[in-house]
Design an enzyme around this catalytic site. Structure first.
Site, PDB file in Angstrom:
ATOM      1  CG  ASN A  13      13.522  75.323 -26.351  1.00 36.31           C
ATOM      2  OD1 ASN A  13      13.425  75.036 -27.464  1.00 36.31           O
ATOM      3  ND2 ASN A  13      13.351  76.456 -25.809  1.00 36.31           N
ATOM      4  CE  LYS A  24       0.744  82.600 -22.587  1.00 32.88           C
ATOM      5  NZ  LYS A  24       1.916  81.832 -22.372  1.00 32.88           N
TER       6      LYS A  24
HETATM    7  O1  PMT Z   1       9.973  72.156 -32.985  1.00 32.72           O
HETATM    8  P1  PMT Z   1       9.683  71.490 -33.213  1.00 32.72           P
HETATM    9  O2  PMT Z   1      10.817  70.574 -32.319  1.00 32.72           O
HETATM   10  O3  PMT Z   1       9.275  70.617 -34.771  1.00 32.72           O
HETATM   11  O4  PMT Z   1       8.889  70.875 -31.718  1.00 32.72           O
HETATM   12  C1  PMT Z   1       7.465  71.484 -31.704  1.00 32.72           C
HETATM   13  C2  PMT Z   1       6.700  72.368 -30.300  1.00 32.72           C
HETATM   14  C3  PMT Z   1       6.822  70.978 -28.872  1.00 32.72           C
HETATM   15  C4  PMT Z   1       7.952  73.240 -30.042  1.00 32.72           C
HETATM   16  C5  PMT Z   1       5.587  73.063 -30.278  1.00 32.72           C
HETATM   17  O5  PMT Z   1       4.782  71.718 -30.757  1.00 32.72           O
HETATM   18  C6  PMT Z   1       5.271  73.816 -29.520  1.00 32.72           C
HETATM   19  O6  PMT Z   1       4.562  73.334 -28.124  1.00 32.72           O
HETATM   20  N1  PMT Z   1       6.007  75.335 -29.279  1.00 32.72           N
HETATM   21  C7  PMT Z   1       5.436  75.504 -28.054  1.00 32.72           C
HETATM   22  C8  PMT Z   1       6.329  74.804 -26.794  1.00 32.72           C
HETATM   23  C9  PMT Z   1       6.065  76.626 -26.274  1.00 32.72           C
HETATM   24  O7  PMT Z   1       6.987  77.193 -25.124  1.00 32.72           O
HETATM   25  O8  PMT Z   1       5.204  75.870 -25.529  1.00 32.72           O
HETATM   26  P2  PMT Z   1       4.811  76.716 -23.836  1.00 32.72           P
HETATM   27  O9  PMT Z   1       3.761  75.623 -23.700  1.00 32.72           O
HETATM   28  O10 PMT Z   1       5.788  76.883 -22.942  1.00 32.72           O
HETATM   29  O11 PMT Z   1       4.407  78.446 -24.375  1.00 32.72           O
HETATM   30  C10 PMT Z   1       3.455  78.656 -24.624  1.00 32.72           C
HETATM   31  C11 PMT Z   1       3.332  79.853 -25.439  1.00 32.72           C
HETATM   32  O12 PMT Z   1       3.583  81.264 -24.959  1.00 32.72           O
HETATM   33  C12 PMT Z   1       3.991  79.415 -26.879  1.00 32.72           C
HETATM   34  O13 PMT Z   1       2.985  79.552 -28.303  1.00 32.72           O
HETATM   35  C13 PMT Z   1       5.039  80.064 -27.587  1.00 32.72           C
HETATM   36  O14 PMT Z   1       5.953  80.579 -28.991  1.00 32.72           O
HETATM   37  C14 PMT Z   1       4.508  81.110 -26.277  1.00 32.72           C
HETATM   38  N2  PMT Z   1       5.663  82.148 -25.572  1.00 32.72           N
HETATM   39  C15 PMT Z   1       6.100  81.598 -24.711  1.00 32.72           C
HETATM   40  C16 PMT Z   1       7.265  82.294 -23.653  1.00 32.72           C
HETATM   41  C17 PMT Z   1       7.527  83.045 -23.781  1.00 32.72           C
HETATM   42  N3  PMT Z   1       8.331  83.913 -23.161  1.00 32.72           N
HETATM   43  N4  PMT Z   1       6.849  83.762 -25.014  1.00 32.72           N
HETATM   44  C18 PMT Z   1       5.857  83.534 -25.622  1.00 32.72           C
HETATM   45  O15 PMT Z   1       5.965  84.287 -27.449  1.00 32.72           O
END
Ligand code: PMT
Length: 401
Positions: free
Chosen positions: A208, A339
């Site tokens: 991503n 979570k």
């Molecule tokens: O890295 P940059 O370019 O500065 O961009 C920042 C960002 C957009 C990446 C950051 O601000 C952000 O939003 N990070 C989380 C991105 C994400 O994966 O969001 P999600 O809504 O899909 O996941 C929710 C949470 O679960 C996140 O904290 C993620 O780390 C965690 N997760 C998700 C999937 C997975 N399999 N395991 C996880 O732990």
């Protein structure tokens, strides 16, 4: 907090030397006794009189100055200082420090210093990224030197990129935190950053757009506030912030392992990483040939690391992120609850200036106690500070219960 401290400020020869005047002024206003050393090259950019006037002390410029037979010797400048700050630090002075070269007053003072040394690099991006400079920086970091910056932005050479000196006010802030210990002093903070890459074959992967900027700013600010930071990072093009323990990973499963291994030993976890949710079921041993018009991939879900931490959580403060393009509030509240998080930082990644691979963000922070903090567009560093303020508040509330 800085009153009565003795700080030696070493100024090397870069255009950012003029900015050191603001730092010296800020230090003096905070009650610090400042001695300034300037290299020959630094004096090509700014006159010593500027610093002598601001510091209220003569500026030291030469190894062979008759003042060294009097009250202050060059060893006093090194050994009686509570901190030595090199600002701006050129590639040259960094190289001398890394290799023990003492061929002028500033490099000799660095070598003679037993106390903390802070280095604030400023140089052209290509120079900064040169592997030789990076190796010198890595060596000094390992030896315990503090690094502040560089920042990204427009550079005096007309280009734009990493290499700009950090703002004097930010450097002053870090200096203050070194002396106070900071509000995260002794707190073990684990931060995840960047994307994960899921290989398809030896040359291709699914990933991503995460640049790691959000997570790296969190790591940097947490460290400056006294935290002991472990940064578990997917592949990114960023230098590791000074003083953090960097664990490099590539896939979601490697990130999972690195985080679980460290989880029991930490007090705070902030998951800014964009974990790739699915990985190819099969990784081809050889490069996949483009013989067919269509290629169907079968994907398998990766472990949800954050959800697992929510189940394992004991004393830890757990902070998740949510990258959404719609229904931000609803999805964020669901993630906070499902979570078992203390804080959830939601960004609408479809908004200009927010989310992936930009220097700014726009976030709403949802807290387990029901409060919502909505922040306007601001730098990712400023967002990191606000998140950490809330982490400190959660920890205080936890210890009052
Ligand atoms: O890295 P940059 O370019 O500065 O961009 C920042 C960002 C957009 C990446 C950051 O601000 C952000 O939003 N990070 C989380 C991105 C994400 O994966 O969001 P999600 O809504 O899909 O996941 C929710 C949470 O679960 C996140 O904290 C993620 O780390 C965690 N997760 C998700 C999937 C997975 N399999 N395991 C996880 O732990």
């Amino acid at each position: 907090m800085l009153k009565g401290k003795k700080i030696t400020v070493g100024i090397a020869g870069g255009i950012a030397a003029y900015k050191a005047a603001e730092l010296v002024s800020g230090l003096v206003q905070s009650g610090t006794v400042v001695n300034v050393i300037m290299t020959d090259a630094a004096r090509q950019f700014v006159q010593p009189l500027t610093f002598a006037t601001l510091a209220g002390n003569a500026v030291y410029t030469s190894m062979f100055d008759e003042r060294y037979t009097g009250e202050i010797t060059h060893l006093d400048l090194a050994q009686k200082a509570d901190l030595l700050v090199i600002v701006p630090a050129t590639a040259n002075i960094i190289a001398k420090a890394a290799h023990g070269i003492a061929d002028d007053l500033l490099s000799t003072v660095i070598l003679a210093t037993g106390g903390p040394v802070m280095i604030c690099p400023a140089m052209n991006t290509v120079m900064y990224n040169n592997p030789v400079v990076q190796q010198n920086i890595a060596k000094l970091r390992q030896l315990g030197y503090y690094f502040v910056g560089p920042a990204s932005g427009s550079l005096a050479c007309g280009t734009s990129g990493l290499g700009r000196m950090k703002a004097p006010q930010e450097i002053l802030q870090v200096i203050k935190q070194i002396f106070t210990g900071g509000d995260l002093a002794g707190v073990k903070v684990l931060i995840s950053a960047g994307p994960t890459l899921e290989p398809l074959d030896p040359v291709r992967y699914i990933a991503n757009r995460s640049s790691g900027k959000m997570g790296y700013h969190l790591a940097e600010v947490a460290m400056e506030r006294g935290g002991e930071v472990i940064l578990v990072s997917g592949p990114v093009q960023l230098p590791a912030p000074a003083g953090v323990q960097l664990v490099k990973v590539e896939t979601a499963r490697q990130m999972h392992q690195a985080i679980i291994e460290n989880f029991n030993a930490v007090d705070v976890v902030i998951k800014a990483a964009a974990v790739t949710d699915y990985r190819p079921k099969q990784v081809a041993a050889e490069k996949i040939k483009k013989n067919e018009d269509q290629l169907l991939l079968s994907l398998q879900k990766n472990p949800d690391i954050l959800a697992e931490l929510g189940r394992l959580k004991q004393h830890q403060i757990l902070v998740g992120f949510a990258a959404e393009t719609n229904n931000l509030e609803q999805y964020a509240q669901a993630k906070l609850k499902n979570k078992n998080l203390d804080l959830l930082v939601a960004n609408n990644v479809s908004m200009p200036g927010a989310g992936f691979d930009v220097d700014t963000n726009i976030v709403k922070i949802f807290c387990q106690n029901g409060t919502v903090t909505e922040l306007p567009l601001m730098s990712k560093r400023a967002v990191a500070s606000r998140i950490l303020d809330l982490v400190v508040r959660c920890r205080n509330e936890q210890s009052e219960q």
